[in-house]
Design a protein around this motif. Structure first.
Motif, short mmCIF file in Angstrom:
data_model
loop_
_atom_site.label_atom_id
_atom_site.label_comp_id
_atom_site.label_asym_id
_atom_site.label_seq_id
_atom_site.Cartn_x
_atom_site.Cartn_y
_atom_site.Cartn_z
N LEU A 24 0.61 -1.13 0.08
CA LEU A 24 -0.12 -0.07 0.05
C LEU A 24 0.80 1.19 0.05
O LEU A 24 0.54 2.20 -0.56
CB LEU A 24 -1.03 -0.02 1.15
N LEU A 25 1.82 1.13 0.87
CA LEU A 25 2.84 2.60 0.93
C LEU A 25 3.52 2.74 -0.57
O LEU A 25 3.54 4.01 -1.06
CB LEU A 25 3.96 2.19 1.83
N SER A 26 3.82 1.54 -1.27
CA SER A 26 4.46 1.78 -2.55
C SER A 26 3.24 2.36 -3.76
O SER A 26 3.80 3.19 -4.54
CB SER A 26 5.01 0.34 -3.10
N PHE A 27 1.99 1.76 -3.58
CA PHE A 27 0.94 2.19 -4.38
C PHE A 27 0.62 3.68 -3.81
O PHE A 27 0.51 4.57 -4.88
CB PHE A 27 -0.43 1.49 -4.21
N ILE A 28 0.79 4.23 -2.83
CA ILE A 28 0.62 5.59 -2.66
C ILE A 28 1.69 6.62 -3.29
O ILE A 28 1.54 7.52 -3.83
CB ILE A 28 0.62 5.73 -0.96
N PHE A 29 2.99 6.05 -3.16
CA PHE A 29 3.97 6.56 -3.60
C PHE A 29 3.89 6.86 -5.30
O PHE A 29 4.12 7.95 -5.81
CB PHE A 29 5.29 6.00 -3.16
N TYR A 30 3.33 5.53 -5.79
CA TYR A 30 3.02 5.74 -7.34
C TYR A 30 1.83 6.60 -7.38
O TYR A 30 2.27 7.36 -8.49
CB TYR A 30 2.56 4.28 -7.63
N LEU A 31 0.69 6.62 -6.80
CA LEU A 31 -0.15 7.52 -7.10
C LEU A 31 0.28 8.84 -7.15
O LEU A 31 0.05 9.87 -7.93
CB LEU A 31 -1.44 7.26 -6.25
N ASN A 32 1.06 9.33 -6.00
CA ASN A 32 1.40 10.56 -5.90
C ASN A 32 2.60 11.03 -6.87
O ASN A 32 2.53 12.18 -7.32
CB ASN A 32 2.27 10.78 -4.54
N SER A 33 3.28 9.90 -7.55
CA SER A 33 4.26 10.46 -8.48
C SER A 33 3.61 10.77 -9.87
O SER A 33 4.07 11.65 -10.51
CB SER A 33 5.30 9.30 -8.87
N ARG A 34 2.37 9.96 -10.14
CA ARG A 34 1.58 10.18 -11.14
C ARG A 34 0.58 11.59 -11.16
O ARG A 34 0.73 12.20 -12.16
CB ARG A 34 0.65 9.11 -11.46
N LYS A 35 0.57 11.75 -9.89
CA LYS A 35 -0.43 13.02 -9.78
C LYS A 35 0.64 14.30 -10.32
O LYS A 35 -0.07 15.26 -10.71
CB LYS A 35 -0.80 13.07 -8.36
#
Length: 171
Positions: A152-163
């Motif tokens: 989940l932490l990795s997915f949050i980092f991914y979503l923030n990087s795309r944003k």
């Protein structure tokens, strides 16, 4: 977070006083190396049951045959803090599960335009759903909780990087 924290401890507080059972007997109680924090031994050496002993003399019923160095390191760190006290391990499991539900809340907010109530309901369902009870109640379920935490932490980092279009400016 406070709502999830309180709800998590209300739902799972009964497991705090459970004893060690099943895999914890092998991973913690019967592990002769549980107190050794030598990183080299944990990550690079073969498990001692594999090193040089004839197969006939090995009791495979008391052996952890998995190569999971991060999990072994985490268990050994917990042992340094709690020793053979299962209550500490159970509290860590509950706390980690509460943090995971908070991460679910954050993922839902990132994916749904910051709708707080929907995200909170989703996080509460994740927190109290009965399918989670084994991972929280059993000390050896920490592997599932850690996997979920880092995923989940990795997915949050991914979503923030795309944003922020940090990695791919054309998305």
């Amino acid at each position: 977070f406070c709502i999830l924290f309180i709800l998590g401890f209300v739902v799972y507080s009964n497991v705090i006083f459970y004893p060690f059972v099943h895999d914890e007997l092998v991973f913690i109680l019967q592990n002769p190396f549980i107190g050794d924090l030598n990183i080299k031994n944990i990550f690079f050496n073969l498990p001692d049951w594999q090193a040089g002993l004839p197969v006939a003399s090995k009791d495979f019923s008391l052996v952890n045959t998995y190569y999971r160095p991060f999990l072994e390191l985490f268990n050994r760190l917990l042992f340094k803090v709690f020793h053979f006290n299962p209550q500490g391990y159970h509290v860590v499991n509950i706390l980690l599960h509460v943090f995971n539900s908070f991460l679910v809340f954050q993922v839902a907010r990132l994916l749904n335009g910051k709708r707080r109530m929907f995200s909170l309901v989703l996080a509460v369902i994740f927190l109290i759903h009965p399918i989670q009870s084994e991972a929280v109640a059993c000390v050896s379920g920490i592997s599932n909780l850690l996997f979920t935490f880092f995923g989940l932490l990795s997915f949050i980092f991914y979503l923030n990087s795309r944003k922020d279009n940090f990695f791919c400016p054309y998305m």
